[in-house]
Design a protein around this motif. Structure first.
Motif, PDB file in Angstrom:
ATOM      1  N   ASN A 120      38.322  18.147  57.438  1.00  0.00           N
ATOM      2  CA  ASN A 120      38.637  19.492  57.906  1.00  0.00           C
ATOM      3  C   ASN A 120      37.553  20.475  57.488  1.00  0.00           C
ATOM      4  O   ASN A 120      37.018  20.380  56.379  1.00  0.00           O
ATOM      5  CB  ASN A 120      39.970  19.965  57.302  1.00  0.00           C
ATOM      6  CG  ASN A 120      41.091  18.972  57.492  1.00  0.00           C
ATOM      7  OD1 ASN A 120      41.659  18.869  58.560  1.00  0.00           O
ATOM      8  ND2 ASN A 120      41.406  18.225  56.434  1.00  0.00           N
ATOM      9  N   GLY A 121      37.276  21.428  58.377  1.00  0.00           N
ATOM     10  CA  GLY A 121      36.395  22.508  57.976  1.00  0.00           C
ATOM     11  C   GLY A 121      37.050  23.393  56.937  1.00  0.00           C
ATOM     12  O   GLY A 121      36.555  23.564  55.824  1.00  0.00           O
ATOM     13  N   ILE A 122      38.227  23.955  57.286  1.00  0.00           N
ATOM     14  CA  ILE A 122      38.977  24.840  56.388  1.00  0.00           C
ATOM     15  C   ILE A 122      40.441  24.408  56.393  1.00  0.00           C
ATOM     16  O   ILE A 122      41.029  24.195  57.454  1.00  0.00           O
ATOM     17  CB  ILE A 122      38.875  26.309  56.829  1.00  0.00           C
ATOM     18  CG1 ILE A 122      37.421  26.807  56.770  1.00  0.00           C
ATOM     19  CG2 ILE A 122      39.770  27.206  55.969  1.00  0.00           C
ATOM     20  CD1 ILE A 122      37.223  28.192  57.356  1.00  0.00           C
ATOM     21  N   VAL A 123      41.037  24.318  55.206  1.00  0.00           N
ATOM     22  CA  VAL A 123      42.470  24.058  55.049  1.00  0.00           C
ATOM     23  C   VAL A 123      43.083  25.210  54.262  1.00  0.00           C
ATOM     24  O   VAL A 123      42.598  25.556  53.180  1.00  0.00           O
ATOM     25  CB  VAL A 123      42.729  22.726  54.320  1.00  0.00           C
ATOM     26  CG1 VAL A 123      44.217  22.544  54.037  1.00  0.00           C
ATOM     27  CG2 VAL A 123      42.199  21.552  55.133  1.00  0.00           C
ATOM     28  N   ILE A 124      44.163  25.780  54.796  1.00  0.00           N
ATOM     29  CA  ILE A 124      44.917  26.833  54.103  1.00  0.00           C
ATOM     30  C   ILE A 124      46.353  26.343  53.961  1.00  0.00           C
ATOM     31  O   ILE A 124      47.031  26.098  54.960  1.00  0.00           O
ATOM     32  CB  ILE A 124      44.892  28.164  54.863  1.00  0.00           C
ATOM     33  CG1 ILE A 124      43.456  28.596  55.198  1.00  0.00           C
ATOM     34  CG2 ILE A 124      45.635  29.248  54.084  1.00  0.00           C
ATOM     35  CD1 ILE A 124      42.605  28.946  54.001  1.00  0.00           C
ATOM     36  N   ILE A 125      46.832  26.193  52.718  1.00  0.00           N
ATOM     37  CA  ILE A 125      48.175  25.687  52.444  1.00  0.00           C
ATOM     38  C   ILE A 125      48.973  26.753  51.694  1.00  0.00           C
ATOM     39  O   ILE A 125      48.562  27.211  50.620  1.00  0.00           O
ATOM     40  CB  ILE A 125      48.130  24.401  51.583  1.00  0.00           C
ATOM     41  CG1 ILE A 125      47.258  23.330  52.252  1.00  0.00           C
ATOM     42  CG2 ILE A 125      49.545  23.873  51.335  1.00  0.00           C
ATOM     43  CD1 ILE A 125      47.823  22.760  53.506  1.00  0.00           C
ATOM     44  N   GLY A 126      50.121  27.156  52.257  1.00  0.00           N
ATOM     45  CA  GLY A 126      51.013  28.074  51.559  1.00  0.00           C
ATOM     46  C   GLY A 126      50.407  29.415  51.233  1.00  0.00           C
ATOM     47  O   GLY A 126      50.739  30.023  50.199  1.00  0.00           O
ATOM     48  N   ALA A 127      49.520  29.899  52.086  1.00  0.00           N
ATOM     49  CA  ALA A 127      48.841  31.171  51.830  1.00  0.00           C
ATOM     50  C   ALA A 127      48.398  31.766  53.153  1.00  0.00           C
ATOM     51  O   ALA A 127      48.455  31.115  54.202  1.00  0.00           O
ATOM     52  CB  ALA A 127      47.642  30.975  50.902  1.00  0.00           C
ATOM     53  N   ASP A 128      47.941  33.016  53.097  1.00  0.00           N
ATOM     54  CA  ASP A 128      47.370  33.669  54.269  1.00  0.00           C
ATOM     55  C   ASP A 128      45.867  33.808  54.085  1.00  0.00           C
ATOM     56  O   ASP A 128      45.347  33.767  52.973  1.00  0.00           O
ATOM     57  CB  ASP A 128      48.008  35.038  54.492  1.00  0.00           C
ATOM     58  CG  ASP A 128      49.430  34.928  55.009  1.00  0.00           C
ATOM     59  OD1 ASP A 128      49.647  34.158  55.957  1.00  0.00           O
ATOM     60  OD2 ASP A 128      50.321  35.603  54.454  1.00  0.00           O
ATOM     61  N   ALA A 129      45.166  33.959  55.213  1.00  0.00           N
ATOM     62  CA  ALA A 129      43.705  34.023  55.159  1.00  0.00           C
ATOM     63  C   ALA A 129      43.179  34.958  56.229  1.00  0.00           C
ATOM     64  O   ALA A 129      43.783  35.126  57.293  1.00  0.00           O
ATOM     65  CB  ALA A 129      43.109  32.634  55.333  1.00  0.00           C
ATOM     66  N   GLN A 130      42.033  35.562  55.931  1.00  0.00           N
ATOM     67  CA  GLN A 130      41.255  36.304  56.911  1.00  0.00           C
ATOM     68  C   GLN A 130      39.990  35.475  57.157  1.00  0.00           C
ATOM     69  O   GLN A 130      39.149  35.344  56.264  1.00  0.00           O
ATOM     70  CB  GLN A 130      40.907  37.692  56.403  1.00  0.00           C
ATOM     71  CG  GLN A 130      42.108  38.485  55.885  1.00  0.00           C
ATOM     72  CD  GLN A 130      43.211  38.629  56.908  1.00  0.00           C
ATOM     73  OE1 GLN A 130      42.959  39.011  58.057  1.00  0.00           O
ATOM     74  NE2 GLN A 130      44.439  38.308  56.520  1.00  0.00           N
ATOM     75  N   ILE A 131      39.882  34.882  58.335  1.00  0.00           N
ATOM     76  CA  ILE A 131      38.766  33.986  58.660  1.00  0.00           C
ATOM     77  C   ILE A 131      38.054  34.576  59.865  1.00  0.00           C
ATOM     78  O   ILE A 131      38.600  34.586  60.973  1.00  0.00           O
ATOM     79  CB  ILE A 131      39.275  32.565  58.966  1.00  0.00           C
ATOM     80  CG1 ILE A 131      40.093  32.017  57.788  1.00  0.00           C
ATOM     81  CG2 ILE A 131      38.113  31.634  59.293  1.00  0.00           C
ATOM     82  CD1 ILE A 131      40.773  30.685  58.066  1.00  0.00           C
ATOM     83  N   TYR A 132      36.820  35.083  59.666  1.00  0.00           N
ATOM     84  CA  TYR A 132      36.169  35.787  60.768  1.00  0.00           C
ATOM     85  C   TYR A 132      34.655  35.753  60.644  1.00  0.00           C
ATOM     86  O   TYR A 132      34.085  35.579  59.570  1.00  0.00           O
ATOM     87  CB  TYR A 132      36.663  37.229  60.855  1.00  0.00           C
ATOM     88  CG  TYR A 132      36.428  38.085  59.634  1.00  0.00           C
ATOM     89  CD1 TYR A 132      35.308  38.903  59.529  1.00  0.00           C
ATOM     90  CD2 TYR A 132      37.336  38.087  58.584  1.00  0.00           C
ATOM     91  CE1 TYR A 132      35.103  39.707  58.421  1.00  0.00           C
ATOM     92  CE2 TYR A 132      37.138  38.887  57.462  1.00  0.00           C
ATOM     93  CZ  TYR A 132      36.016  39.694  57.389  1.00  0.00           C
ATOM     94  OH  TYR A 132      35.809  40.483  56.281  1.00  0.00           O
TER      95      TYR A 132
END
Length: 395
Positions: free
Chosen positions: A189-201
């Motif tokens: 995977n490039g990016i994995v987010i588990i149980g959280a929020d993210a700003q990906i831009y």
């Protein structure tokens, strides 16, 4: 083995790590020895133990030439586990006020690990975060690394450019974030987010990973961005996202995969991936298990899987009800099934003002598919459907 290990610094300490080349360690480079123990190799390891106070410290990791975990090892036992992370950040303190505040900025290369011989069971991450990593920005390359042989069906391996859990994070203006060059039974995977929020831009290339080896490389997943448990507070915008590519078999590739997540996905170029062998599937955006995302103003290509028994899907919706507006969604290259939007298992999306297209003359091709009786759009309005030589709508 750690290149730099920082633990339980005094309260309110401020640390800057800059202008370095940091490597965790290498073992058995010639591949002649067996590693029979669990092992960890990290370039930079930051941690905070559960010491009952509200201690905090701040770490800025910036302008470094290279930070790598690196593991060159042979492992004869499938029960042994090894991990190699470029940067590992762990907050083990149960006090909610205790944390490590970290930023990772403007580094040239952050790499997890690599193997040159047999390694039975391992994880490679460019960055593994379980603390308050507020910002990852301006880095040239963040990669999980590479592996020369595969894992097994009993011990699957995990690789990610960034693996972030339990803490919100902002990831922006990086040039490349990628999973591993991977083999069998591996999640890349490039990016994995588990149980959280993210700003990906504003990231130039978020890439799941690649796999080679033909039929000897099988059961591998490549995903650009994987979300599990993210809310509508997550925003993914103005990125180029690619699921990856593989010449192996039984591979799954997706640009963005959402499990029980409802982010805003907008103004991206999203590509499902390239599958160069049989029994593979590609997905531009995959919505699964109550993922009710807002998907708008994107260009979404389901990917190319034009070999053998394969499927390509622009947006695949399984038990979810996203809002899909003002997108261009197209798929051109599946040998068996090509779909622009596929609905299954109690999915009721809103589909409005989109250009939906496929262009394939072989297999079973539909622009929109309702695969089950309880899969019906809640709204279907003002879309343009195009098919070069196939059926527009299957109900």
């Amino acid at each position: 083995l750690y290149g730099l290990y920082i633990k339980d610094m005094p309260n309110n300490s401020n640390i800057t790590i800059e202008y370095n080349t940091i490597v965790g360690g290498r073992r058995n480079i010639d591949g002649t020895d067996n590693n029979t123990e669990n092992s960890s190799y990290h370039g930079v390891y930051l941690t905070l133990s559960d010491n009952g106070d509200d201690r905090k410290y701040t770490v800025a990791i910036e302008d470094n030439v290279e930070i790598s975990g690196i593991l060159n090892a042979r492992n004869s036992s499938s029960t042994n586990f090894s991990e190699a992370y470029g940067i590992k950040i762990v907050d083990a303190d149960s006090d909610v006020n205790a944390n490590i505040d970290a930023t990772v900025k403007d580094n040239t290369l952050i790499k997890g690990g690599e193997t040159v011989s047999q390694q039975a069971y391992f994880n490679f991450y460019g960055i593994h975060n379980n603390s308050n990593l507020s910002e990852v920005s301006g880095n040239d390359e963040i990669t999980a690394g590479s592996m020369s042989v595969g894992c097994s069906d009993n011990n699957e391996c995990s690789t990610s450019g960034i693996y972030n859990e339990n803490f919100d994070v902002s990831i922006f203006s990086n040039i490349k974030i990628s999973g591993a060059t991977a083999k069998s039974y591996t999640f890349a995977n490039g990016i994995v987010i588990i149980g959280a929020d993210a700003q990906i831009y504003n990231n130039t290339n978020i890439y799941g990973g690649s796999g080679t080896g033909g039929t000897t490389n099988k059961y591998t997943n490549f995903i650009g961005i994987y979300l599990d448990g993210s809310t509508i507070s997550t925003n993914i915008y103005k990125n180029t996202i690619d699921g990856g590519d593989s010449t192996g078999t039984w591979a799954q590739m997706a640009g963005v995969y959402c499990k029980s997540s409802s982010p805003n996905i907008y103004r991206n170029n999203i590509y499902g991936g390239d599958a160069g062998n049989s029994n593979n599937n590609t997905f531009g955006v995959y919505q699964f298990s109550g993922s009710n995302s807002n998907i708008y103003n994107n260009i979404i290509d389901g990917g190319n899987s034009s070999y053998g028994t394969t499927n390509s899907n622009g947006i695949y919706i399984d038990g979810s009800s996203p809002i899909i507006r003002n997108n261009t969604v197209y798929t051109t290259g599946a040998q068996t099934n090509t779909r622009s939007i596929y609905l299954t298992n109690a999915s009721n999306p809103e589909i409005v003002n989109n250009i939906l297209a496929i262009n394939n003359t072989s297999g079973n091709n539909y622009v929109i598919v309702e695969a089950h009786a309880d899969a019906d759009p809640a709204v279907l309005s003002n879309n343009m459907l195009y098919s070069g030589n196939s059926t527009l709508y299957y109900d």
